[in-house]
Design a protein around this motif. Structure first.
Motif, PDB file in Angstrom:
ATOM      1  N   ALA A   1      -5.416   3.776   7.048  1.00  0.00           N
ATOM      2  CA  ALA A   1      -4.182   4.567   7.095  1.00  0.00           C
ATOM      3  C   ALA A   1      -3.725   4.982   5.700  1.00  0.00           C
ATOM      4  CB  ALA A   1      -3.081   3.770   7.789  1.00  0.00           C
ATOM      5  N   SER A   2      -4.182   4.271   4.673  1.00  0.00           N
ATOM      6  CA  SER A   2      -3.704   4.623   3.324  1.00  0.00           C
ATOM      7  C   SER A   2      -4.849   4.973   2.386  1.00  0.00           C
ATOM      8  CB  SER A   2      -2.863   3.484   2.759  1.00  0.00           C
ATOM      9  OG  SER A   2      -3.647   2.332   2.720  1.00  0.00           O
ATOM     10  N   GLU A   3      -5.965   5.364   2.982  1.00  0.00           N
ATOM     11  CA  GLU A   3      -7.130   5.785   2.188  1.00  0.00           C
ATOM     12  C   GLU A   3      -7.550   4.756   1.157  1.00  0.00           C
ATOM     13  OE1 GLU A   3      -6.638   9.765   0.767  1.00  0.00           O
ATOM     14  OE2 GLU A   3      -6.141  10.503   2.770  1.00  0.00           O
ATOM     15  N   ALA A   4      -7.360   3.484   1.527  1.00  0.00           N
ATOM     16  CA  ALA A   4      -7.844   2.401   0.667  1.00  0.00           C
ATOM     17  C   ALA A   4      -9.231   1.981   1.155  1.00  0.00           C
ATOM     18  CB  ALA A   4      -6.879   1.225   0.741  1.00  0.00           C
TER      19      ALA A   4
ATOM     20  N   LEU B   1      -6.703  -5.258   9.108  1.00  0.00           N
ATOM     21  CA  LEU B   1      -6.954  -4.836   7.723  1.00  0.00           C
ATOM     22  C   LEU B   1      -7.663  -3.487   7.691  1.00  0.00           C
ATOM     23  CD1 LEU B   1      -7.961  -8.271   6.150  1.00  0.00           C
ATOM     24  CD2 LEU B   1      -6.010  -6.855   5.482  1.00  0.00           C
ATOM     25  N   VAL B   2      -8.562  -3.269   8.647  1.00  0.00           N
ATOM     26  CA  VAL B   2      -9.254  -1.979   8.712  1.00  0.00           C
ATOM     27  C   VAL B   2      -8.238  -0.867   8.978  1.00  0.00           C
ATOM     28  CG1 VAL B   2     -10.873  -0.582  10.074  1.00  0.00           C
ATOM     29  CG2 VAL B   2     -11.491  -2.918   9.400  1.00  0.00           C
ATOM     30  N   ARG B   3      -7.346  -1.095   9.952  1.00  0.00           N
ATOM     31  CA  ARG B   3      -6.336  -0.060  10.257  1.00  0.00           C
ATOM     32  C   ARG B   3      -5.450   0.210   9.049  1.00  0.00           C
ATOM     33  NH1 ARG B   3      -6.692  -2.059  15.483  1.00  0.00           N
ATOM     34  NH2 ARG B   3      -5.101  -3.660  15.254  1.00  0.00           N
ATOM     35  N   ALA B   4      -5.007  -0.861   8.392  1.00  0.00           N
ATOM     36  CA  ALA B   4      -4.097  -0.690   7.247  1.00  0.00           C
ATOM     37  C   ALA B   4      -4.781   0.060   6.099  1.00  0.00           C
ATOM     38  CB  ALA B   4      -3.597  -2.059   6.759  1.00  0.00           C
TER      39      ALA B   4
ATOM     40  N   LEU C   1       0.833  -1.201   0.000  1.00  0.00           N
ATOM     41  CA  LEU C   1       0.000   0.000   0.000  1.00  0.00           C
ATOM     42  C   LEU C   1       0.870   1.254   0.000  1.00  0.00           C
ATOM     43  CD1 LEU C   1      -2.775  -1.037   2.568  1.00  0.00           C
ATOM     44  CD2 LEU C   1      -3.168  -0.418   0.177  1.00  0.00           C
ATOM     45  N   ALA C   2       1.930   1.232   0.808  1.00  0.00           N
ATOM     46  CA  ALA C   2       2.800   2.411   0.922  1.00  0.00           C
ATOM     47  C   ALA C   2       3.501   2.693  -0.399  1.00  0.00           C
ATOM     48  CB  ALA C   2       3.815   2.195   2.032  1.00  0.00           C
TER      49      ALA C   2
ATOM     50  N   ALA D   1      -4.707   5.623  -8.141  1.00  0.00           N
ATOM     51  CA  ALA D   1      -5.750   6.556  -7.746  1.00  0.00           C
ATOM     52  C   ALA D   1      -6.586   5.944  -6.622  1.00  0.00           C
ATOM     53  CB  ALA D   1      -6.608   6.897  -8.958  1.00  0.00           C
ATOM     54  N   LYS D   2      -7.304   4.877  -6.938  1.00  0.00           N
ATOM     55  CA  LYS D   2      -8.094   4.185  -5.922  1.00  0.00           C
ATOM     56  C   LYS D   2      -7.382   2.887  -5.538  1.00  0.00           C
ATOM     57  CE  LYS D   2     -11.901   4.597  -8.541  1.00  0.00           C
ATOM     58  NZ  LYS D   2     -13.276   4.400  -9.010  1.00  0.00           N
TER      59      LYS D   2
END
Ligand code: PLP
Length: 388
Positions: A195-198, A189-192, A161-162, A167-168
């Protein structure tokens, strides 16, 4: 030799122990089945709550057929969206605590349609390596860049993710892994994702009905909201005992699906009678806590019995209890040996599971009695000792 030497390809498949064939059932779904003329006890169904042949569900189906006929006539967006489909969507939204839900004809179609409606070229999809085939196919079909992270490996996902600039970003996971029975680490998974607007999409085919208060599934089990898990997929062919699937989430999500999901738009709606039957099964699924309790008892009985016998049980606490074998031929031999003793457990082989991880996938139902599990353990013990 022609390019299309299908016979040769099929032979190679046979040699690898990967050839599949269908057994013919002559009875209704349930614990006791007639298979190729033989009465067997069934331990491979996904009808976890025993609703597929429940008399109230069958009666609702018959009443639905009397009222609406059999065929739906067309797709939902033409003239196939009947009142009872609409009622079921409202009931499923209510059940999952979400703004709205939209029905699909199958889970496979819900997954490919939903992912393709949400992301495309220029976007990213990240999936657990052990996700269901329909989720992997959905990502491929979407045209987004697609990466798989190691099973349950949040750190690897965070790295992906980082490093991604799409875009999405959509992260997709089974809620309960279909061939392993373990749960996805949803809170992490929710936190990850947050944290990255996924966005996080969870396919809870095997958690709904079984996990959470009143069977509201893995999202409820972890007390997560629609904001935590924006996209929830449910299938109706498992605990609900009928057929079809749904996507549940925000108003905007559901409208996006209706406008854009090709496997929603370009296919005939489910028969309305199936929606009527599913409304009845949803009621039982919510109200009949005894089904979940009994299922849990059978799972515990199996796990402690199998441990005592030294069988390779996993950490799964769900109705899916795999016994790892490894070799595909050996898994088939075990399954065949059980069947000669009137116990039906299917062998699961690649490519459904990774190479070298063929297994027996034992599944339980609320309709299994203690003596059924005793018999399973006894037969498994014998078959396993003859193997080695
Ligand atoms: C069974 C399953 C599906 C497919 O659902 P169908 O309604 O059978 O097409 C999708 N996802 C998961 C995790 C499943 O186990």
């Amino acid at each position: 030799m022609t390019a299309f030497d299908l016979g040769r390809e099929l032979n190679a498949c046979r040699k690898a122990g990967l050839y599949r064939h269908r057994r013919v059932i002559d009875s209704a779904q349930g614990v006791a089945l007639t298979v190729d003329g033989q009465r067997v006890i069934n331990f491979c169904s996904n009808d976890y709550l025993g609703l597929a042949n429940d008399s109230a569900v069958v009666a609702a189906f018959n009443a639905g057929a009397s009222q609406y006929g059999v065929g739906s006539g067309s797709a939902h967006l033409v003239c196939g969206h009947s009142r009872v489909h609409h009622q079921l969507e409202d009931a499923l939204a209510d059940f999952t605590g979400r703004d709205r839900a939209v029905l699909f004809s199958t889970g496979y179609m819900a997954n490919i349609g939903c992912i393709s409606a949400l992301v495309g070229a220029g976007d990213r999809v990240f999936e657990d390596r052990l996700n269901h085939a329909s989720l992997l196919d959905g990502a491929r079909l979407s045209g987004a860049r697609f990466k798989r992270y190691r099973h349950g490996d949040i750190e690897q996902l965070q790295c992906f993710l980082a490093a991604s600039s799409g875009a999405k970003k959509l992260v997709v996971t089974d809620g309960v892994f279909s061939m392993d029975g373990d749960l996805a680490p949803l809170p992490e998974l929710v936190r990850a994702t947050q944290a990255s607007e996924a966005w996080l999409m969870v396919d809870d085919a095997h958690g709904l009905g079984v996990l959470g208060a009143q069977g509201r599934g893995v999202v409820e089990h972890h007390k997560l909201s629609q904001e935590d898990v924006p996209v929830l997929i449910g299938t109706l062919g498992k605990s609900f005992g009928t057929a079809g699937a749904f996507v549940a989430g925000s108003e905007a999500l559901v409208e996006t699906i209706i406008q854009k999901a090709r496997s929603y738009i370009y296919t005939t709606a489910l028969p309305p009678a199936l929606a009527a039957a599913t409304l009845a099964s949803l009621q039982l699924l919510v109200s009949d806590d005894w089904r979940r309790e009994k299922l849990r008892e059978r799972i515990q009985q199996f796990r402690s019995g199998a441990r005592q016998l030294g069988l390779p049980v996993t950490d799964s606490e769900t109705a899916i209890q795999p016994l790892l074998v490894g070799d595909s031929h050996q898994a088939m031999r075990l399954s065949d040996a059980l069947l000669t003793e009137a116990i039906w457990v299917s062998a699961i082989r690649p490519p459904t599971v990774p190479l070298g991880s063929a297994r027996l996938r034992v599944t339980f139902s609320a309709l299994h009695e203690a003596h059924h599990v005793d018999r399973l353990l006894c037969v498994l013990d014998k078959a396993w000792s003859q193997l080695s």
